[in-house]
Design an enzyme around this catalytic site. Structure first.
Site, PDB file in Angstrom:
ATOM      1  N   ASP A 161      48.152  39.189 -39.530  1.00 54.54           N
ATOM      2  CA  ASP A 161      47.438  40.133 -38.162  1.00 54.54           C
ATOM      3  C   ASP A 161      48.521  40.072 -37.344  1.00 54.54           C
ATOM      4  O   ASP A 161      48.188  39.368 -36.037  1.00 54.54           O
ATOM      5  CB  ASP A 161      45.933  40.074 -37.646  1.00 54.54           C
ATOM      6  CG  ASP A 161      45.778  40.791 -36.766  1.00 54.54           C
ATOM      7  OD1 ASP A 161      46.676  42.326 -37.066  1.00 54.54           O
ATOM      8  OD2 ASP A 161      45.105  41.001 -35.676  1.00 54.54           O
ATOM      9  N   GLU A 214      49.331  45.988 -29.499  1.00 55.37           N
ATOM     10  CA  GLU A 214      47.760  46.710 -29.921  1.00 55.37           C
ATOM     11  C   GLU A 214      46.432  45.881 -30.192  1.00 55.37           C
ATOM     12  O   GLU A 214      45.433  46.044 -29.792  1.00 55.37           O
ATOM     13  CB  GLU A 214      48.503  46.176 -31.795  1.00 55.37           C
ATOM     14  CG  GLU A 214      47.343  47.225 -32.683  1.00 55.37           C
ATOM     15  CD  GLU A 214      46.094  46.236 -32.905  1.00 55.37           C
ATOM     16  OE1 GLU A 214      44.714  46.696 -33.552  1.00 55.37           O
ATOM     17  OE2 GLU A 214      46.102  45.017 -32.994  1.00 55.37           O
TER      18      GLU A 214
END
Length: 456
Positions: free
Chosen positions: A291, A325
């Site tokens: 991630d 993000e």
């Protein structure tokens, strides 16, 4: 009649020839990716040499420079940066938490981590009684009388009934993102949230919370699932149980950062743009390998394979490394803002932000007509494990492109292991399988080739 039959036969032969050509190109794409891919080496450097890349950190800045230089080596038509101001949250010293004076076990330290964007408790920490709830409706029903002056313990587990663990995550994550402000409405002094994972372990999972502007900002931590179960069992047997936690996090002034963009110009329709990307930032606890280091290197690999095989895409292809993000979405918002300002025509955007696991399918947020066109390509992708291109969602970073008429797509690998490592210290390079990572890059490259060749 003979003319019509001949015409149909002619177009069928063209279609058959095109299909054979596409099959051959896609086979070459996978062969190149599985034998010469650099994704694993790139990810190793990003994870091990740079490490966690929280927005505003020196490591995030190093990741920008690394990916810029990396794409510079690929002889692309253009590599450039998009400036964006990002939030700068810091965790500070290691967190501490304990269950205080439980009748059955006394005082016991438990595993927690501060939630992203949370305020700290201060050096003395916070000690108070604790109230367990499962959802916001239960919180409202208890009201100020039961909640005021207490720490609220949100203990709603991810549902095990969903095959797609992302659906389970969606059904529970609001307690992490909004729980602190919901609890503040009723006079709570702090928040503890069960970690967002299907696993039972001792690893706490961080993640962003969002404070409501008109409510007090409460300190908030995530607690590991094993410790959440322990805490829940102790609360049931002792109504006056207390909990203590200490965090040192704070928000600093915004920092200048960048999206990183690499581009191959389309040979026939350069004005039509296909975006493929991931987010370069990560949380600070692990190495950001799944991630979303995996998604970033897979996006860059799309461009490398195109150049290596000499494929000249008919439409422009951009690989975008989005910044921020995790705790702000500033990079994705800035990219869409500039696209609108410059009048860019983005026909489709594909995001890889579900980890580097075995490829399964693609989801798409677009019209039924465009979805039907892409579904016709499934036979070309099925030999490589892609079973579907179905209606669904795109990723967070590409979401701001939707008002521009862009079809949004998401690469969907197997979802079962992602939330074992998501937002934790366990998200390290060693957890990524080289073969799975490369198969994902191959799937994304094959789809991008078809989109560039035929458009939508």
């Amino acid at each position: 009649m003979k003319y019509i039959v001949a015409l149909i036969a002619f177009f069928c032969s063209i279609s058959a020839n095109a299909q054979q050509k596409d099959e051959e190109v896609i086979q070459k794409i996978y062969s190149e990716t599985l034998t010469h891919s650099k994704t694993y080496d790139w990810l190793r450097y990003l994870s091990k040499h740079i490490g966690a890349r929280l927005s505003g950190s020196p490591e995030a800045a190093a990741a920008v420079e690394f990916t810029r230089q990396l794409m510079d080596t690929l002889a692309l038509d253009r590599v450039y940066l998009q400036e964006v101001m990002v939030p700068h949250w810091v965790r500070g010293e290691k967190e501490y938490a304990a269950i205080i004076n439980a009748k059955s076990i006394g005082t016991k330290q438990v595993n927690v981590c501060a939630l992203g964007n949370a305020v700290g408790t201060g050096p003395a920490g916070l000690t108070a009684g604790i109230v367990e709830i499962k959802n916001f409706e239960e919180l409202a029903k208890l009201g100020k009388k039961a909640i005021s002056g207490k720490i609220v313990f949100f203990n709603r587990a991810l549902s095990s009934t969903h095959f797609d663990t992302f659906e389970a995550y969606s059904g529970a994550v609001n307690q992490r993102s909004s729980g602190a402000s919901e609890a503040a409405k009723y006079g709570a002094v702090g928040v503890v949230v069960r970690s967002m994972t299907t696993s039972l372990d001792d690893v706490p999972h961080t993640g962003a919370l969002r404070y409501a502007a008109d409510l007090p900002k409460l300190p908030a931590v995530a607690i590991s699932t094993n410790d959440a179960d322990l805490l829940s069992s102790l609360i049931k047997g002792q109504t006056d149980l207390q909990f203590h936690f200490r965090t040192h996090c704070q928000i600093l002034p915004d920092v200048r950062s960048y999206n990183v963009v690499g581009e191959i110009k389309g040979s026939q329709h350069p004005e039509e743009i296909i975006v493929v990307g991931g987010h370069l930032d990560s949380w600070d606890l692990g190495e950001g390998a799944h991630d979303d280091g995996a998604g970033c290197v897979q996006a860059i690999e799309v461009l490398r394979v195109m150049k290596s095989l000499g494929i000249k895409p008919k439409r422009t292809i951009r690989a975008v490394m989005f910044m921020n993000e995790e705790n702000g979405l500033r990079g994705g918002t800035k990219y869409a803002e500039l696209a609108a300002k410059e009048g860019n025509k983005h026909i489709v955007a594909i995001e890889s932000d579900r980890g580097g696991f075995t490829p399964r399918e693609f989801s798409a947020d677009t019209t039924p007509e465009k979805l039907a066109k892409m579904a016709a390509w499934i036979p070309l992708l099925k030999p490589y494990g892609i079973s579907d291109i179905g209606a669904g969602e795109g990723g967070a970073d590409i979401g701001p492109l939707k008002p521009l008429g862009t079809a949004l797509m998401e690469f969907v690998p197997d979802p079962q292991r992602y939330f074992d490592v998501h937002h934790t210290a366990e998200d390290t390079f060693e957890k990524v399988n080289k073969r799975e990572l490369e198969l994902g890059a191959g799937a994304m490259t094959a789809l991008v080739y078809l989109l560039a060749e035929y458009g939508l």
